[in-house]
Design a protein around this motif. Structure first.
Motif, short mmCIF file in Angstrom:
data_model
loop_
_atom_site.label_atom_id
_atom_site.label_comp_id
_atom_site.label_asym_id
_atom_site.label_seq_id
_atom_site.Cartn_x
_atom_site.Cartn_y
_atom_site.Cartn_z
N GLU A 164 3.25 -8.48 4.03
CA GLU A 164 3.25 -7.22 4.78
C GLU A 164 4.65 -6.60 4.77
O GLU A 164 4.81 -5.40 4.51
N GLY A 165 5.67 -7.40 5.06
CA GLY A 165 7.03 -6.89 5.12
C GLY A 165 7.50 -6.35 3.79
O GLY A 165 8.16 -5.30 3.70
N SER A 166 7.15 -7.06 2.73
CA SER A 166 7.55 -6.64 1.39
C SER A 166 6.86 -5.34 0.98
O SER A 166 7.51 -4.41 0.47
N CYS A 167 5.54 -5.27 1.19
CA CYS A 167 4.79 -4.05 0.85
C CYS A 167 5.28 -2.86 1.67
O CYS A 167 5.39 -1.74 1.16
N LYS A 168 5.58 -3.10 2.94
CA LYS A 168 6.06 -2.02 3.81
C LYS A 168 7.39 -1.46 3.30
O LYS A 168 7.59 -0.24 3.26
N LEU A 169 8.29 -2.37 2.89
CA LEU A 169 9.58 -1.93 2.35
C LEU A 169 9.40 -1.09 1.09
O LEU A 169 10.03 -0.04 0.94
#
Length: 509
Positions: A164-169
């Motif tokens: 989630e954090g990677s995709c959001k970035l």
């Protein structure tokens, strides 16, 4: 001047050449002229296109237009910033030609292809990382929603947070909106249950489809590889959804690097596919994958916490702990806090609260103090009634969780069995220790050595007690078994017989 989709190019004076300034560098006050692809179209009212130059995205607004999603267009207009978001006010528009598929394919390739630690295990899985990272990046670049589904324990939650954090970035980097394109949900069961599948379908029908978005890409983490996952995955495929699985549970059946769930997946990452085991946990796999999806993503404590809470004992687990820059006790307490919150929230994604634990030691301390009270109570209630015996060299312990644990209180039965098991192992580290806790219709297994892997245990029970309708799964040293309550005693006797038949004392001689 508005040009319809059907007007010929020669009737429009938009330049044939793309602008030198793509959407990445575009800012408020700039004039934009270039070829873009329509990723989304929103109406009624003024038409709002979400357009892409093959990497970055922006909104483009026009009073009316016949162009639609996936059309390639050439536009010119003035860029404004409205409500903190870049928006191009289209003055001229026409159809165009460009090989966006090739451009998107190239930009989807990971910019980072290195692992954060040296690991032969991870290197064996490199081709899987590349394909999955590229597919997820492609979804982001095409403005395709991504639904993340993960097991609701520390390992699964950390895996979900990483992706989630990677995709959001990456979404923020290219101008996509994570609020419309990124969803994360926990699964209570240790597999992608049919209830998870139905909930995902309902969410898609209620939130995603009404807004004209593409069908989402579904990413299942720390679940998805076992026979128990088939029904849910088959259901999703029948409706037309694409599913990717990143898991470390034993698929049980593997032939030519294919498992029973592969017919229902587009991509599958599991260490067992390359002859490895479950020790490289989902949080580790997802963290490295997240770094390939967006090279800017970093939380080195995350795979360390996942490894500790999932009892990983390989070199990689130690490497992640060192890489985190935190002490093992601090990491353990973060993992305990994650599990505690997951128990309280049940099906809620816990948006923001898990991330808080990595930055708020005071909150972690408060939760761990409360957990220690619950642990003390549960152990005081159970240890006097623990039954331990030696079965041909194997230390075998049983506890009736139905009678001797407090219901609806953390730690839950699975955690209680783990704590009891840790107590039994003390001063017996060199011996194989198997601990089972049982409820009326479920047995939870913990072991310190893989002398009797849970999948093998289940396979044998099915033969010994065929009418019990046993199902379940897990790792070599941990798992859960469900069955019809009437057969509880026969199932326990089957497990004991399996332990005796190993004749571990004789093997040691």
């Amino acid at each position: 001047m508005i040009v319809s989709k059907n007007m010929k190019n020669k009737n429009n004076d938009v330049s044939e050449k793309r602008t030198d300034k793509g959407l990445t560098a575009l800012k408020g006050g700039d004039n934009f002229r270039g070829i873009v692809k329509i990723m989304r179209k929103a109406q009624p009212g003024p038409v709002i296109f979400t357009v892409s130059d093959g990497y970055s995205m922006a909104d483009a607004v026009i009073k009316d237009s016949d162009f639609d999603v996936n059309d390639i267009i050439e536009i010119a207009g003035f860029a404004n910033v409205r409500a903190g978001k870049l928006q191009i006010e289209i003055e001229r528009i026409r159809g165009a030609k460009a090989n966006f598929d090739s451009l998107l394919d190239k930009n989807s390739e990971p910019q980072n292809t290195s692992f954060t630690i040296n690991s032969e295990r991870l290197e064996k899985l490199r081709p899987y990382f590349f394909k999955i990272a590229k597919r997820i990046r492609r979804a982001v670049l095409e403005n395709q929603p991504i639904m993340i589904r993960h097991h609701s324990d520390s390992d699964g939650i950390n895996a979900g947070l990483a992706i989630e954090g990677s995709c959001k970035l990456l979404m923020k980097k290219i101008g996509a909106n994570p609020d419309y394109n990124l969803f994360r949900s926990p699964s209570r069961a240790p597999y992608y249950d049919i209830i998870d599948a139905f909930k995902d379908v309902v969410l898609i029908k209620k939130i995603i489809e009404p807004h004209g978005q593409k069908q989402p890409l579904i990413v299942v983490l720390d679940n998805g590889s076992t026979p128990e996952d088939i029904f849910g995955l088959k259901t999703m495929k029948s409706i037309g959804f694409e599913v990717i699985v990143i898991d470390h549970h034993n698929p049980v059946v593997i032939e030519k690097k294919k498992t029973l769930v592969d017919p229902y997946l587009s991509l599958h990452l599991n260490p067992y596919l390359e002859g490895l085991d479950s020790q490289t946990c989902a949080g580790m796999l997802a963290y490295e994958l997240a770094r390939w999806i967006c090279e800017d993503y970093s939380n080195p404590s995350l795979p360390a916490v996942a490894g500790i809470t999932d009892r990983s004992s390989i070199k990689e687990a130690d490497d992640y702990i060192k890489k985190s820059g935190r002490g093992k006790k601090e990491l353990e307490e973060i993992g305990t806090a994650i599990d505690f919150i997951a128990y309280q929230l049940k099906f809620d994604s816990g948006k923001g609260i898990y991330e808080e634990l990595y930055n708020n030691p005071e909150l972690v301390k408060i939760i761990n103090e409360e957990v220690r009270k619950g642990v003390k109570t549960q152990l005081e209630s159970t240890l006097p009634y623990l039954r331990t015996q030696n079965l041909n060299g194997i230390v075998f312990s049983t506890i009736d969780l139905e009678k001797y644990t407090m219901k609806f209180r953390y730690p839950a039965p699975g955690k209680v069995v783990g704590m009891i098991h840790d107590t039994v192992v003390i001063d017996r580290e060199t011996l194989p220790v198997i601990t089972i806790g049982y409820l009326s219709d479920m047995i939870i297994v913990r072991a310190n050595k893989p002398v009797l892997p849970v999948p093998d245990m289940i396979k044998r029970i099915k033969k010994d007690v065929p009418h019990s309708h046993v199902e379940g799964g897990g790792h070599e040293c941990a798992g859960a078994i469900k069955f019809i309550p009437a057969h509880l005693n026969d199932i326990i006797e089957s497990i004991k017989k399996q332990a005796r038949d190993l004749d571990y004392e004789k093997k040691e001689e």
